[in-house]
Design a protein around this motif. Sequence first.
Motif, mmCIF file in Angstrom:
data_model
loop_
_atom_site.group_PDB
_atom_site.id
_atom_site.type_symbol
_atom_site.label_atom_id
_atom_site.label_comp_id
_atom_site.label_asym_id
_atom_site.label_seq_id
_atom_site.Cartn_x
_atom_site.Cartn_y
_atom_site.Cartn_z
ATOM 1 N N LEU A 247 101.657 118.900 26.228
ATOM 2 C CA LEU A 247 102.094 117.505 27.033
ATOM 3 C C LEU A 247 102.349 117.754 28.334
ATOM 4 O O LEU A 247 101.999 117.089 29.238
ATOM 5 N N GLU A 248 102.971 119.092 28.706
ATOM 6 C CA GLU A 248 102.879 119.198 30.325
ATOM 7 C C GLU A 248 101.654 119.173 31.083
ATOM 8 O O GLU A 248 101.366 118.795 32.004
ATOM 9 N N ASP A 249 100.690 119.751 30.469
ATOM 10 C CA ASP A 249 99.344 119.587 31.181
ATOM 11 C C ASP A 249 98.566 118.220 31.356
ATOM 12 O O ASP A 249 98.057 117.708 32.117
ATOM 13 N N LYS A 250 99.077 117.233 30.079
ATOM 14 C CA LYS A 250 98.730 115.962 30.309
ATOM 15 C C LYS A 250 99.524 115.255 31.377
ATOM 16 O O LYS A 250 98.796 114.341 32.061
ATOM 17 N N ILE A 251 100.674 115.335 31.511
ATOM 18 C CA ILE A 251 101.299 114.913 32.507
ATOM 19 C C ILE A 251 100.626 115.378 34.085
ATOM 20 O O ILE A 251 100.489 114.362 34.736
ATOM 21 N N VAL A 252 100.343 116.496 34.275
ATOM 22 C CA VAL A 252 99.894 116.929 35.551
ATOM 23 C C VAL A 252 98.498 116.335 35.711
ATOM 24 O O VAL A 252 98.169 115.963 36.675
ATOM 25 N N GLN A 253 97.619 116.286 34.530
ATOM 26 C CA GLN A 253 96.285 115.791 34.723
ATOM 27 C C GLN A 253 96.279 114.364 34.815
ATOM 28 O O GLN A 253 95.692 113.570 35.867
ATOM 29 N N GLN A 254 97.281 113.560 34.253
ATOM 30 C CA GLN A 254 97.322 112.111 34.419
ATOM 31 C C GLN A 254 97.906 111.800 36.106
ATOM 32 O O GLN A 254 97.612 110.926 36.689
ATOM 33 N N ALA A 255 98.836 112.882 36.781
ATOM 34 C CA ALA A 255 99.222 112.481 37.912
ATOM 35 C C ALA A 255 97.795 112.940 38.896
ATOM 36 O O ALA A 255 97.701 111.818 39.712
ATOM 37 N N VAL A 256 97.200 113.703 38.821
ATOM 38 C CA VAL A 256 95.620 114.171 39.318
ATOM 39 C C VAL A 256 94.774 112.863 39.290
ATOM 40 O O VAL A 256 94.339 112.509 40.413
ATOM 41 N N ARG A 257 94.733 112.555 38.166
ATOM 42 C CA ARG A 257 93.770 111.040 38.056
ATOM 43 C C ARG A 257 94.272 110.015 38.464
ATOM 44 O O ARG A 257 93.292 109.424 39.090
ATOM 45 N N MET A 258 95.423 109.733 38.773
ATOM 46 C CA MET A 258 96.147 108.843 39.542
ATOM 47 C C MET A 258 95.921 108.825 41.051
ATOM 48 O O MET A 258 95.697 107.814 41.601
ATOM 49 N N ILE A 259 95.499 110.079 41.471
ATOM 50 C CA ILE A 259 95.301 110.206 42.753
ATOM 51 C C ILE A 259 94.069 110.183 43.021
ATOM 52 O O ILE A 259 93.327 109.693 44.074
#
Length: 588
Positions: A247-259
């Motif tokens: 889940l922590e990796d999902k959070i960072v991946q989602q943030a990078v995707r939004m960028i």
Amino acid sequence: MGRVMEPRKRNESEGSIRSHSGEDLGAAAETAECVDAAADKSSEAAESLSGSESTARHQMPLAREPGDLGRQLAARGGRQQGTGRQMPQAVGAKAPQPHASEESGAGIVPKKSAKTRVTPVESMEGRAAAEGKLAQRNASQTRSWTDALTGLERVGERARKKKGEKFTNLLSHIKVPLLKEAYQHLRKDAAAGVDGITWSSYGVDLDARLIDLEGRVHRGSYHPQPVRRVHIPKGDGRTRPLGIPALEDKIVQQAVRMILEPIYESEFVGFSYGFRPGRSQHRALDALYVALHRKVNWVLDADIRSFFDTIDHGWMKRFVEHRIGDKRLIRLLMKWLNAGVMEGGELHEVREGTPQGGIISPLLANIYLHYVLDLWVCQRRNRMAHGQMYIVRYADDFVMGFQYEQDALAMRKVMAERFAEFGLELHPDKTRLLRFGRFAHQHCGKDGRERPETFDFLGFTHMSAKAPDGSFRLVRRTSRKKRETKMRALRQQIRRRRHDPVPEQYDWLVSVLRGHANYYGVPGNSSALASFRHQVRHAWHRQLQRRSQRARWTKEKHDRFDERFPLPNLRICHPKPHDRFYEMHSRP
């Protein structure tokens, strides 16, 4: 005497990107080149304000009478934007103009110190805003003003205006507010990764967790965990491997995707669909419908074998570096690609591919095919094609239409060679070249067939048919493979639920039927929808009869049960493809 720089007018023009219209299916797209554009360097000097204190002392009265405070403040400053209060100004500063708080060169006046007496008021030292800098505000002062762009929107706007420019400081956007927004975007009922942490359990003491996560990302001490591999069944009896990140990796991946998403939305071509904002399956189906009604006589139905598992990491890094110059962010992307896979309690090293199921994987897949396929097809269409050529791609599935057979044969040959250079391969069984379109019925006898061939794309079988006047008509039906797979899964679920209360079963089946109609309810597919409803009704009644040892239901009992629990009739809910396509791509 110090002075405040005059504000510059803000350029209100904003770049916009038009989506490819029906004409854009044949429009050219230039080949992307690796452009190493250095970040613009600019230096701006602000004039220092001096002598304000002494001047203010000479200009201020020694004392005031009761009631003079309001007059003094009114004489020395204007009203604050959005409020009715009088605000003091620095001596020598010009009166603020309307909307001055939104201007790029507005002076910055500090507040009075805590030791300042009410009267006489002593002006404070201020500084001028940097000349030429845009004021970055995220909230409008009044309802009539347009809200300022957020940080991510400004990144996307800059990507649209400056093609080929590299972004060298994107990791700085990963802060706690963005991580919290990424956390809220995740599915709350999604499966957990190798650590077993769910969305709700991670939300306990969320702020402290995100602060720690932000620090580790910026220090470089963040290391993703291996993805948990699971297998889901496919329609042909095989299984599809999925990778579930922690889940922590999902959070960072989602943030990078939004960028990254705003940057690459300005790069992707018009016929690229799938995992992009506003480009769903039905948008791709509409584009294909419009293309097949043009001068298309041959169709290349292509599929890439195990695409997500065969992406080359070296090429992936080079493609990302075309627009991303932030080495820290690229290092973070490569960490995810090399995190490894946990299956059966064993850790497996990964040298190629991206986990199918990761949040960042669809964006990386689109970037990879953008350079391998999309730009190359546009270049070849402009230089080599003898007739009209169209393409619609959704993720790793794509369909191409050709006017002439020689273009179709040449494309299939050179495409296999092109994919081999980047570690990809066309699926030999799923990639077909078939006769299709306006003259398919006239010439299908040349291939030894009584009727033209069909092909499947995004769950629909596309067939060449004739209208009552003899003209070509494209018919779309629910794919038999998809329908049988869905019914097989539904029968198993109905059997497991047969002892639940009947109203609960009814509500569940109604939601299933409505969801089916929301996707497959396209014009011309009414018979397939009615057939699906009939099969669901028959499977449900059959399992209800098996709840006891009583005799089977009679026709009258079936009818009485249908009156009490009527399954909804499935109707067409999508407009005509031509209308929706041209409405979406209409130009002012």
